[in-house]
Design a protein around this motif. Structure first.
Motif, PDB file in Angstrom:
ATOM      1  N   LEU A   5       0.864  -1.176   0.000  1.00 24.89           N
ATOM      2  CA  LEU A   5       0.000   0.000   0.000  1.00 24.89           C
ATOM      3  C   LEU A   5       0.902   1.228   0.000  1.00 24.89           C
ATOM      4  O   LEU A   5       1.682   1.433   0.931  1.00 24.89           O
ATOM      5  N   HIS A   6       0.810   2.021  -1.066  1.00 21.24           N
ATOM      6  CA  HIS A   6       1.669   3.198  -1.251  1.00 21.24           C
ATOM      7  C   HIS A   6       0.795   4.448  -1.205  1.00 21.24           C
ATOM      8  O   HIS A   6      -0.135   4.588  -1.995  1.00 21.24           O
ATOM      9  N   LEU A  84      -5.735  -1.375   3.765  1.00 20.83           N
ATOM     10  CA  LEU A  84      -4.723  -1.472   4.815  1.00 20.83           C
ATOM     11  C   LEU A  84      -4.558  -2.908   5.292  1.00 20.83           C
ATOM     12  O   LEU A  84      -3.433  -3.392   5.499  1.00 20.83           O
ATOM     13  N   ALA A  87      -2.552  -5.229   2.874  1.00 14.38           N
ATOM     14  CA  ALA A  87      -1.156  -4.884   2.617  1.00 14.38           C
ATOM     15  C   ALA A  87      -0.194  -5.721   3.459  1.00 14.38           C
ATOM     16  O   ALA A  87      -0.408  -5.929   4.647  1.00 14.38           O
ATOM     17  N   VAL A  90       3.403  -1.111   4.065  1.00 12.05           N
ATOM     18  CA  VAL A  90       2.850   0.196   3.724  1.00 12.05           C
ATOM     19  C   VAL A  90       3.989   1.198   3.646  1.00 12.05           C
ATOM     20  O   VAL A  90       4.889   1.196   4.495  1.00 12.05           O
ATOM     21  N   VAL A 130       5.142  -0.382   8.483  1.00 10.43           N
ATOM     22  CA  VAL A 130       4.857   0.894   7.839  1.00 10.43           C
ATOM     23  C   VAL A 130       6.147   1.696   7.764  1.00 10.43           C
ATOM     24  O   VAL A 130       6.818   1.900   8.778  1.00 10.43           O
TER      25      VAL A 130
END
Length: 215
Positions: A5-6, A84, A87, A90, A130
């Protein structure tokens, strides 16, 4: 297959260091995961709406008790939280605006933080790594005159670890305004070195995380 997730939140599309470094992370991740999936959200180009009363109250109601407005508002929250949850990692690019994060990123966070699901005793994305690329025009690190003005990493660390149960790491390119602000010209080389180091760290971090996911 691995999913990344970008998220980018800088209002600038050109000259944004946070975008450049988050892109380096993504490129390294894709090189290690050629068959993987990237979910991309540009919060400047396609802003997520601020959390509304309908979005808040819907979270406390059963689906069959929600009004059409509540259903629509919750559908967005469900979509964002689902991204979210899917993923494996992240990466978030964020500049510092007025000592904290852009409102666009805060809006996304407010949508995805849902007690009893993504937040609470058993967060649904707990343990997911993250990487936050936190770019700032000056320097706010330990021992600097403006250390106490830094509310980007301090805030995001509490949100991602304390509420969402995720594993957060920061990459912090500093003095990003040194090449465009004559008053900061003396820090130009420091800025160049910080940016180069940030790209190196982003590449390394992406490859390390890819290896952990594949293990």
């Amino acid at each position: 297959m691995a999913t990344l997730l970008h998220i980018d939140s800088s209002a600038l599309t050109e000259g944004s260091v946070s975008r450049e470094v988050s892109a380096t992370f993504r490129e390294a991740w894709e090189a290690e995961n050629p068959g993987g999936t990237v979910i991309y959200r540009d919060l400047a180009a396609a802003p997520v709406p601020h959390l509304s009363a309908d979005g808040i109250t819907a979270g406390f109601l059963a689906p069959d008790q929600r009004t059409p407005e509540q259903q629509a508002a919750f559908a967005l929250r469900d979509e964002l939280i689902g991204e979210l949850e899917r993923a494996d990692a992240v990466v978030i690019g964020t500049p510092m605006y007025n000592f904290t994060i852009p409102s666009s990123l805060k809006a996304w966070l407010d949508q995805v933080i849902l007690m009893g699901r993504s937040a609470g005793e058993q967060p649904s994305a707990a343990g997911t790594p993250v990487t936050v690329v936190s770019a700032r025009g000056g320097s706010y690190g330990p021992g600097t005159p403006r250390e106490s003005f830094e509310f980007v990493t301090t805030y995001l660390e509490k949100v991602f670890t304390g509420m969402l149960g995720m594993d957060v790491d920061f990459i912090v390119p500093e003095f990003t305004l040194a090449r465009v602000n004559p008053a900061m010209a003396q820090f130009a080389e420091t800025a160049d070195a910080s940016k180069a180091r940030a790209h190196e760290d982003a590449d390394r971090r992406a490859r390390e995380l890819s290896a952990k996911v594949a293990a």
